[in-house]
Enzyme design. Structure first.
Site, short mmCIF file in Angstrom:
data_model
loop_
_atom_site.label_atom_id
_atom_site.label_comp_id
_atom_site.label_asym_id
_atom_site.label_seq_id
_atom_site.Cartn_x
_atom_site.Cartn_y
_atom_site.Cartn_z
N ASN A 68 -26.52 -19.30 19.45
CA ASN A 68 -27.23 -20.00 18.77
C ASN A 68 -26.56 -21.65 18.85
O ASN A 68 -27.28 -22.46 19.14
CB ASN A 68 -27.33 -19.78 17.16
N LEU A 217 -45.52 -19.62 18.65
CA LEU A 217 -45.63 -18.96 17.38
C LEU A 217 -44.49 -18.34 16.75
O LEU A 217 -43.45 -17.76 17.81
CB LEU A 217 -46.81 -18.01 17.12
N GLU A 268 -25.95 -17.91 11.66
CA GLU A 268 -25.19 -19.19 11.02
C GLU A 268 -25.88 -19.42 9.81
O GLU A 268 -27.12 -19.70 9.44
CB GLU A 268 -25.50 -20.36 11.75
#
Length: 296
Positions: A68, A217, A268
């Site tokens: 991330n 999506l 996170e």
């Protein structure tokens, strides 16, 4: 061959398998730079450095949180100067890597990250500045993943999240919120909120089984019931139909709440009372195996 940069989580800096895999890549005559992260913000600094190193691929070496951080840093670069993302899974759960069928064997994973096919994939953006590549979880699911003890994770791996969750059933608290998207409107109390670009979270649980990372999506899944919770959780993860599990597939969502909600974005935490979440189609290139089940 273009250069590659490995951004390695500091916890793995002494891993002998990683060192051997890096040596093997370099022995092939390839240029592989290595940088170690010790604190938040290091990955962003190293991604910025990648531009000066003529790097074509930046590899995230760590768990979902490291992926991330690197993916978020890549998004700060202009699209035409954004290196590909490679993944070397070294975390506890490795949900995104496992969902993509990226090898967990270090040598094979690093070879894929350096030489694999680059594919355009989506990212999800939250409130215009935060991102997730795999999944955002809210409610009970977030409390499991953020509160699971490190020793339990180290001993049991991904299953530790589920075990710790069962231990915490007596502490359940639903989040009251409203969720709005294209042709979707819902309000009520949610025990689990899953918003998936990828399919799985919490150590291999298929929370959003229909999600794909290149379809523009995201899949929303809500668990609204408190009664018979173990049975409902089983339904949530095995794909059976249940009136307490609500599904939607949307390009964006707005979530509002009267009290703070904490979402877990690939590990996170982000707290607030308003979240605008949208998919950014084909935001980055990622080196993936040919049998990646997250590609449509």
């Amino acid at each position: 061959m273009p250069h590659t940069l490995l951004i390695l989580n500091g916890k793995e800096s002494g891993n002998p398998e990683v060192r051997e895999a890096v040596k093997n890549v370099r022995d092939e005559g390839l240029t592989l730079h290595v940088r170690i992260t010790w604190e938040h913000g290091d990955a962003k600094r190293y991604v910025e450095e990648a531009a000066t190193l003529a790097v074509s691929t930046v590899i995230a070496g760590g768990g979902d949180g490291t992926i991330n951080e690197v993916a978020t840093a890549l998004m700060s670069l202009p699209a035409d100067k954004r290196p590909c993302l490679g993944i070397l899974p070294l975390g506890t759960a490795n949900d995104f890597a496992t969902g993509c069928n990226i090898p967990l064997q270090i040598e094979n994973a690093l070879q894929l990250a350096v030489k694999g096919r680059a594919v355009a994939i989506d990212l999800a953006q939250v409130n215009g500045e935060h991102y997730f590549i795999n999944m955002a979880t809210g409610g009970f699911g977030t409390r499991i993943t953020t509160e699971t003890p490190d020793k339990l994770k180290a001993a049991l791996g991904g299953v530790s999240y589920f075990i710790h969750g069962l231990m915490r059933l007596d502490a359940l608290k639903a989040d009251s919120c409203k969720i709005h998207g294209p042709d979707f409107h819902w309000s009520g109390d949610a025990l689990v909120i899953g918003i998936g670009n990828g399919k799985q979270a919490g150590g291999g649980q298929l929370l959003c089984p229909d999600a794909l990372i290149n379809d523009g999506l995201m899949q929303l899944r809500l668990l609204t019931a408190k009664e018979l919770l173990p049975a409902v959780l089983s339904t949530l993860f095995n794909g059976e139909k249940n009136k307490n599990v609500i599904d939607a597939t949307v390009p964006w969502l707005d979530i509002t709440a009267p009290n703070d909600i904490t979402f877990n974005l690939d590990g996170e935490p982000l707290s607030g009372r308003y979240f605008h979440i949208e998919i950014l189609p084909h935001a980055i290139q990622c080196r993936l195996p040919p049998n990646c089940p997250l590609l449509g």
